[in-house]
Design an enzyme around this catalytic site. Structure first.
Site, PDB file in Angstrom:
ATOM      1  N   GLU A 155      58.480 -23.173  32.212  1.00 30.02           N
ATOM      2  CA  GLU A 155      58.661 -22.875  30.898  1.00 30.02           C
ATOM      3  C   GLU A 155      60.168 -23.113  30.562  1.00 30.02           C
ATOM      4  OE1 GLU A 155      56.897 -20.583  32.361  1.00 30.02           O
ATOM      5  OE2 GLU A 155      54.780 -20.972  31.363  1.00 30.02           O
ATOM      6  N   ASP A 177      38.170 -26.640  34.234  1.00 30.46           N
ATOM      7  CA  ASP A 177      39.000 -25.716  33.886  1.00 30.46           C
ATOM      8  C   ASP A 177      40.343 -26.357  33.052  1.00 30.46           C
ATOM      9  OD1 ASP A 177      37.671 -23.351  34.607  1.00 30.46           O
ATOM     10  OD2 ASP A 177      38.322 -23.740  36.638  1.00 30.46           O
ATOM     11  N   LYS A 207      66.042 -15.494  23.990  1.00 27.47           N
ATOM     12  CA  LYS A 207      64.742 -16.255  23.677  1.00 27.47           C
ATOM     13  C   LYS A 207      63.738 -15.287  24.153  1.00 27.47           C
ATOM     14  CE  LYS A 207      63.462 -19.381  27.400  1.00 27.47           C
ATOM     15  NZ  LYS A 207      64.087 -18.882  28.607  1.00 27.47           N
ATOM     16  N   THR A 229      60.970  -5.968  27.429  1.00 25.59           N
ATOM     17  CA  THR A 229      61.759  -6.582  26.362  1.00 25.59           C
ATOM     18  C   THR A 229      61.154  -7.875  25.843  1.00 25.59           C
ATOM     19  OG1 THR A 229      63.143  -7.951  27.984  1.00 25.59           O
ATOM     20  CG2 THR A 229      63.917  -5.702  27.486  1.00 25.59           C
ATOM     21  N   ARG A 230      60.356  -8.508  26.643  1.00 18.91           N
ATOM     22  CA  ARG A 230      59.681  -9.721  26.291  1.00 18.91           C
ATOM     23  C   ARG A 230      60.696 -10.660  25.823  1.00 18.91           C
ATOM     24  NH1 ARG A 230      55.914  -7.884  22.050  1.00 18.91           N
ATOM     25  NH2 ARG A 230      54.899 -10.131  22.145  1.00 18.91           N
ATOM     26  N   ASP A 242      33.977 -16.237  39.753  1.00 25.40           N
ATOM     27  CA  ASP A 242      33.405 -17.909  39.719  1.00 25.40           C
ATOM     28  C   ASP A 242      32.066 -17.959  40.388  1.00 25.40           C
ATOM     29  OD1 ASP A 242      35.050 -18.835  37.740  1.00 25.40           O
ATOM     30  OD2 ASP A 242      36.512 -19.554  39.082  1.00 25.40           O
ATOM     31  N   SER A 279      64.450 -13.172  27.245  1.00 25.07           N
ATOM     32  CA  SER A 279      65.506 -13.157  28.463  1.00 25.07           C
ATOM     33  C   SER A 279      66.658 -14.022  27.619  1.00 25.07           C
ATOM     34  CB  SER A 279      64.843 -14.101  29.605  1.00 25.07           C
ATOM     35  OG  SER A 279      64.691 -15.524  29.433  1.00 25.07           O
ATOM     36  N   ALA A 291      58.720  -7.642  31.223  1.00 24.78           N
ATOM     37  CA  ALA A 291      57.436  -7.602  30.306  1.00 24.78           C
ATOM     38  C   ALA A 291      57.857  -6.508  29.134  1.00 24.78           C
ATOM     39  CB  ALA A 291      56.473  -6.825  31.202  1.00 24.78           C
ATOM     40  N   PHE A 351      63.773 -12.235  32.362  1.00 23.31           N
ATOM     41  CA  PHE A 351      62.733 -11.724  31.448  1.00 23.31           C
ATOM     42  C   PHE A 351      62.042 -10.419  32.041  1.00 23.31           C
ATOM     43  CE2 PHE A 351      58.297 -11.801  30.715  1.00 23.31           C
ATOM     44  CZ  PHE A 351      58.196 -12.108  29.373  1.00 23.31           C
TER      45      PHE A 351
END
Lengths: 706, 587
Positions: free
Chosen positions: A373, A332, A419, A405-406, A546, A408, A403, A401
């Protein structure tokens, strides 16, 4: 959702397979633990029972020989007292040979038993709170739980049995199973729903549906496995057993027919005596492959044990053996090949903005961002432009952050720093009355094409630039993959990414092939295709979807954090849930087979020297000319025979550590590995007994033993 | 060793090397059913065989059916030869009246036990003969009975080898070919044309081919001498080509009517090795990697050359006892002066490497170490080029063992030519090895101590050792050689032992049968098992079996396995005899 980190071990990031194998984990036992030694010594005498020994034809023949010699000894007390001293020693050493062989197996088993005991201690008589139909609970002993029962566990309680979380979320201490003290999260739904009996809830509560009946739990199976109760001979072990049993039969023929041959010789030469039964038995025992015969099962058990030391639970020895044969590894991408989190690698300013300004803005906007990140942006700004993380003052207003406005960022002193996804930032700039330069859109697209993730940065109405986030390939991964290639193993990266991104990572990591936008069905199809072409496939997996692929693969390594379905489908479970370990499992499988081959070769090669010790000793009285074959210049016929028998017995003990540890293994091509091992174990096996027997003969002579 | 001698051996080896590929390519095409140069001529004959025998060319057999066909064919042809021998007095082409009341004095009667031994001997491609052909068998039995077996037992060997190669070459297949088709093709396309050409060549060299009664000549000393005649050339060609070795005359290829010139001698040698060498190329070609075939060829060559040089140098250095008496020089005892030391050494090695058994020198008269070489060659189960077909499938048996033991050392379950070597293959290889060593060791053991009633049926002279001409270790070697040669289906005799008694005829016959069928049947089982398996792709993790390393490994396995089995026996035979010779004792 709180981040649950994969437990990290010291070796997890190591570049070199060889470094990985001998390294011991914190809870690994030393090879010769006094407690294990004591237990094994005792056990090796119990194993003299011919009924159980019969399963090992080579050692059984030795025992029969020892018994015959001992019985004749009693007879010779009266008829040939002069030979008694010699024959007692021969009989003793023959018994030692059996005991030493038993000891090797007992050592391997005792290590397993010690581990099983440690596990069994955790199987306390926990009680469970079973949920009744009306929603009320009753307290019952854990041993009375059946599959399908529903129980509730709160902080501080032991989970009474294996099951699936159906409601709630909790942190669980699974150190009993994994040896890792960091707690893990267990919650309903998704791929983190499986819980194991014997583990402890640390906080919150969960409602669990029990999935196994008493005696069939994961812990029970684990105990049975390490104890060797369910040990079955692996296919290769069976074949090797046939080989050494066959060789034993051939040598039996050679020695039995030596009796009439020597009778002819004695009559023809009119001198000497026919070799005594004790001497014939000695020759037989020296010739039959006692070394490998004595160590074969120990090698197998130790192989399982070594897998265990790496915190991998193999459901059968067959699976470990198969892992040595693997041709194709499905890895993976996330967590195995890459670190798992995207990291900032570059700041690309636009509109003539300076690098420093962009870095400063990016860092400020990420100060409160606790995602990996976000942290990587702070770190990059610091390492590249010397910008230190600043104190967060009270007049800063951090925008988390979402979802929706996507993006922060932070509002401070009239500066609105953001960003986020490039479209979101573009909208933000436009809303503030600014213009988005074409350069920024182009840069973002270019990063996407390269397989990275662009993160745009803006301050009020100004677009500042783009942060390049990248999947970072684990350190040393490229080397390890090229080692695998040298071993003839093809690596295939499995990823949900689009083909473009996948290709970029694949070429950076140096995998041989990749499967992009892979659905579980794609995985299964890929495995079937490889198998149809005669390849053996290994893979890791954790999710329920899986499971079919894990079951189809020849080696399926399920993650312990995964679902019960995945764990059931695979033939190994990694208790650390570290998918990179598949590579180590392959190495252990190979090492297991190499150890068997090496000791078999060594055992057979040894025979040459033993002939040169015993044949002249047998016939020197009949044909004095045969003394020329006594190239070791052993003192007397008796000391020659005795020395050979002693060497044969001691070599078993001397090789026990090698059998338990496995021979040194380094990834290289088959040709160079064969050349090396043939030299060490083939030529070495041919040569080593000559000085060995000679030295023993010196002792035997000096001590006046024969 | 002389430069001239080395040159002779070198020329022979280079010629074999040159034959291997063209013959291999030709045989590959033949057994794949593809057209060859000889098809226009021989295809009608091939088709006629199928029509005559009711064989459907396109039908293939599983290994059990293949083995069943082989066994029933062997049983039938064995019974036929037995009947021919017993009834030769009533059959045509018998000018000397063998098997009738007016047979010449001193003729050996074909008793039931001798007939049994001989019929099995030719069925199993051994051609061990407890009699001399010229004073025992009629032209009919020699031509129809023996020569037919020379073809069919050779063809059967080739068929088995090809079937085993198919096992490696095919994947997930149930069938391994058709025994009858392989037999017909081996005979019609390989053995027949080659032996025709060789027979004609032999005639040109002076080998006789006639049906005359024996010539009675008066010698210069005024005595009469009976000179045997017969259709020799035709039998001689297939005797070598099919690695049969049964001579028309008791003196075998040392007889000037069988082998008159140095050139005929060279062709005899080449004929022995030609097909076994060619089959190594067939192996490589059929599994799709000719290097694999050459690796096997190389292993065989190493063992062959080692044998030649040990034997040659042992004979060249001669007998130390004679040297001490002031007569230095090579050991010429039992050798034809016209062949000399190097050719005799080469022939003795070649004939025992391949399971031929033809001789141009008396192996009984070799120096002890010189005699050790033929004995050991045969104890390797005849895998140094070996019998036609038999050599290859025997060597593949060792390859399976070598790969199984050493292959583990590369960290994979062993595989050879893309096929996994598992319990079934190991079991079959071990079965073959155990059975063949058992008959040699057990019968040698019994014969070296067995006591029989004097004048009784089993061995009228009494103890089995009374049949020996020599005592001491040399006598022991004679017994060991008899059973080794029988088990290896070689048929060469050490001499010095009278094997024509019911005891030796019967035990020898059993040994030959075990030596043949207990290798063939397990190897066919292996072929069936391998054919059913998938082919594993080659990676850098695969044990390479096409290079010098593997050839060396194969040589080591053959030598070590054989030496470990027979070292005690050899040390009481040729080895101790060698040491005693240096102490001044002979037997």
């Amino acid at each position: 959702m709180p981040m649950v980190e994969t437990p990290k071990f010291a070796h997890a990031e190591s570049d070199d397979l060889t470094e990985l194998l001998p390294k011991k984990l914190a809870h690994a036992r030393p090879l010769f633990d006094p407690e294990i030694l004591r237990r094994a010594t005792k056990e090796s005498f119990f194993k003299l029972n011919p009924v159980t020994l019969m399963k090992n034809p080579v050692i059984f023949v030795v025992e029969v020989g020892a018994a015959i010699t001992s019985i004749l000894l009693i007879h010779d007390v009266f008829s040939a007292p002069a030979l008694i001293g010699f024959e007692i020693q021969i009989a003793l050493w023959l018994w030692f040979t059996v005991v030493f062989a038993n000891f090797a197996e007992a050592m391997a088993e005792a290590r397993g038993k010690a581990q099983a005991d440690a596990l069994r201690k955790t199987k306390t008589d926990a009680s469970a709170r079973r949920v009744l139909n009306g929603g009320k609970t009753e307290t019952v002993p854990a041993s009375r739980l059946r599959a399908g029962d529903i129980v509730i566990c709160e902080a501080g309680e032991l989970i009474p049995g294996d099951g699936e979380v159906i409601e709630g979320i909790a942190t669980v201490d699974e150190s009993v199973i994994t040896g890792e003290s960091a707690p893990v999260i267990r919650e309903s739904g998704g791929d983190r729903s499986a819980v194991t009996g014997g583990t402890k809830v640390l906080s919150d509560w969960v409602k669990i549906r029990i999935t196994s009946n008493p005696g069939e739990t994961f812990l029970d199976r684990m105990i049975a496995l390490v104890e060797g109760a369910e040990r079955q001979k692996t296919p290769n072990e069976i074949a090797l057993n046939i080989l050494i049993a066959g060789l034993t039969l051939i040598f039996l023929l050679a020695v039995v027919t030596l009796q009439p041959f020597s009778r002819y010789a004695v009559i023809a030469a009119g001198a000497g005596l026919m070799p005594s039964v004790a001497v014939l038995v000695s020759l037989l025992v020296c010739l039959i492959p006692t070394t490998i015969g004595g160590l074969l099962s120990a090698i197998g058990i130790a192989g399982m044990d070594r897998v265990m030391q790496h915190n991998v639970l193999a459901m059968s020895g067959k699976a470990v053996e198969a892992s040595g044969d693997v041709n194709t590894l499905l890895l993976d991408k996330t967590g195995t090949i890459t670190i798992g989190n995207r990291q900032a690698v570059e700041f690309i300013p636009v509109n003539g903005i300076s690098n420093e300004e962009l870095a400063d803005a990016a860092q400020l906007s990420s100060l409160a961002d606790e995602t990996p990140e976000g942290r990587s942006v702070v770190v990059l700004a610091k390492s590249k432009y010397g910008l230190r993380g600043r104190e967060v003052t009270s007049d800063c207003n951090f925008i988390p952050f979402s979802a929706y406005t996507r993006m922060s960022g932070v509002d401070m002193h009239g500066r609105a720093l953001r960003k986020g996804a490039s479209e979101a930032i573009a909208n933000f700039v436009k809303e503030n009355g600014g213009q988005v330069p074409k350069e920024m859109t182009e840069t973002a697209e270019r990063i996407s094409r390269q397989g990275g993730t662009p993160l745009a940065v803006a301050e009020n109405d100004r677009a500042l630039g783009v942060i390049h986030l990248k999947d970072v390939v684990k350190g040393g991964m490229k080397d390890r993959l090229s080692q695998l290639r040298a071993m003839g193993i093809r690596t295939v990266m499995i990823t949900g990414d689009n083909p473009l991104t996948a290709a970029a990572i694949a070429s950076e990591a140096g995998v041989d092939d990749f499967l992009a936008q892979a659905s579980p069905a794609d995985k299964l199809a890929y495995i079937k295709k490889e198998q149809a072409e005669g390849r053996l496939v290994a893979m890791t997996g954790d999710g329920t979807n899986d499971a079919p692929a894990l079951a189809q693969a020849d080696v399926g390594l399920a993650m312990n954090t995964g679902t019960m379905a995945a764990k059931e489908a695979g033939n190994m479970v990694d208790l650390d849930s570290n998918p990179t370990k598949l590579i180590e499992v392959v190495a252990i499988g190979k090492q297991l087979l190499i150890t068997r081959g090496a000791l078999t070769t060594f055992s057979i090669a040894n025979d040459v020297a033993k002939y040169f010790a015993i044949i002249p000793a047998m016939f020197m009285a009949t044909y004095p000319a045969l003394a020329k074959l006594n190239i070791m210049r052993l003192h007397t016929s008796q000391s020659a025979v005795l020395s050979a028998v002693i060497f044969n017995a001691l070599i078993i003990i001397a090789l026990v550590p090698l059998a338990l540890r496995g021979v040194k293994y380094r990834p290289q091509s088959a040709a160079s590995m064969l050349r090396r091992n043939l030299l060490i174990y083939g030529i070495g096996g041919l040569v080593a007994p000559f000085p060995g027997i000679w030295i023993i003969d010196q002792f035997v002579h000096a001590l006046g033993l024969a | 060793m002389t430069p001239n001698g080395l040159l002779q051996i070198g020329v022979f080896f280079v010629l074999i090397l040159a034959i291997t590929k063209p013959l291999g390519v030709y045989m590959t095409r033949v057994f794949a059913g593809e057209r060859t140069l000889l098809h226009p001529l021989l295809r009608p004959l091939e088709r006629a065989c199928y029509v005559l025998c009711g064989v459907k060319e396109s039908t293939e057999q599983r290994w059990t059916q293949y083995a069943g066909s082989l066994l029933s064919f062997s049983l039938f042809s064995f019974a036929l030869l037995y009947a021919f021998q017993r009834l030769q007095g009533y059959l045509p082409l018998n000018p000397m009246g063998f098997g009738t009341s007016h047979a010449m004095s001193g003729a050996t009667p074909m008793t039931p036990d001798l007939s049994f031994n001989n019929a099995l001997s030719f069925t199993t491609n051994t051609n061990w003969q407890n009699y001399s052909g010229e004073n025992t068998l009629s032209y009919f039995v020699q031509m129809v009975g023996l020569t037919m077996h020379n073809f069919t037992s050779g063809a059967a060997g080739i068929a088995i080898a090809v079937a085993l190669i198919r096992g490696f070459a095919r994947q997930t297949a149930a069938a391994i070919g058709n025994f009858w088709v392989d037999m017909v093709r081996a005979t019609v396309y390989v053995l027949l044309p080659l032996s025709l050409a060789i027979a004609l060549f032999f005639c040109s060299q002076g080998v006789i081919q006639n049906f005359h009664p024996y010539t009675v000549a008066t010698t210069v000393e005024g005595k009469t001498q009976t000179i045997a005649q017969g259709p020799v050339a035709s039998q001689e060609a297939i005797k070598m080509l099919g690695t049969n070795g049964g001579g028309f005359f008791g003196a075998n290829s040392a007889h000037p009517f069988e082998n008159p010139t140095p050139l005929s001698n060279l062709v005899q040698l080449l004929a022995i090795f030609a097909i076994p060498a060619g089959l190594t190329y067939v192996l490589g070609k059929m599994v799709g990697d000719t290097r694999q075939g050459w690796a096997v060829f190389a292993a065989m060559s190493v063992l062959f050359l080692a044998g030649v040089f040990v034997l040659y140098s042992a004979e060249q250095s001669g007998n130390p006892i004679l040297a001490n008496l002031g007569v230095p020089g090579p050991n010429m005892e039992g050798k034809e002066v016209r062949f000399g030391i190097p050719m005799s050494a080469l022939f003795a090695t070649v004939t025992t490497d391949a399971s031929c058994g033809a001789v141009i020198a008396m192996h009984d008269s070799l120096t002890p170490f010189g005699g050790l070489v033929p004995l050991f060659n045969m104890q390797t189960s005849e895998v140094i080029f070996g019998g036609v077909g038999a050599g290859l499938y025997g060597m593949l048996l060792f390859a399976i063992l070598a790969v199984f033991i050493a292959g583990l050392m590369v960290g994979r379950t062993p595989e050879y030519l893309g096929k996994k070597i598992e319990a079934k293959e190991v079991k079959m290889a071990m079965l073959a090895l155990i059975a063949t060593s058992a008959v040699i060791l057990v019968f040698t053991g019994i014969s070296s101590v067995a006591d029989f009633a004097k004048g009784g049926y089993w061995n009228s002279t009494g103890a089995a050792t009374t049949n020996l001409l020599n005592g001491g270790p040399h006598g022991f070697s004679e017994i060991l050689y008899l059973f080794t040669s029988s088990a290896a289906n070689n048929g060469s005799a050490f001499g010095g032992i009278n094997g024509n008694t019911p005891w030796y005829n019967l035990t020898g016959a059993i040994t030959m049968a075990v030596g043949r069928f207990f290798i063939i049947l397990p190897m066919l089982a292996v072929a069936g098992s391998l054919a059913a398996k998938k082919r594993i792709p080659v990676t850098s993790g695969t044990l390479p079996t096409h290079g010098a390393l593997f050839s060396g490994l194969l040589v080591g396995t053959v030598v070590i396995v054989s030496a470990l089995t027979f070292f005690p026996a050899l040390s009481l035979g040729p080895i101790v005899e060698h040491f005693l010779m240096w102490e001044g004792r002979l037997f």
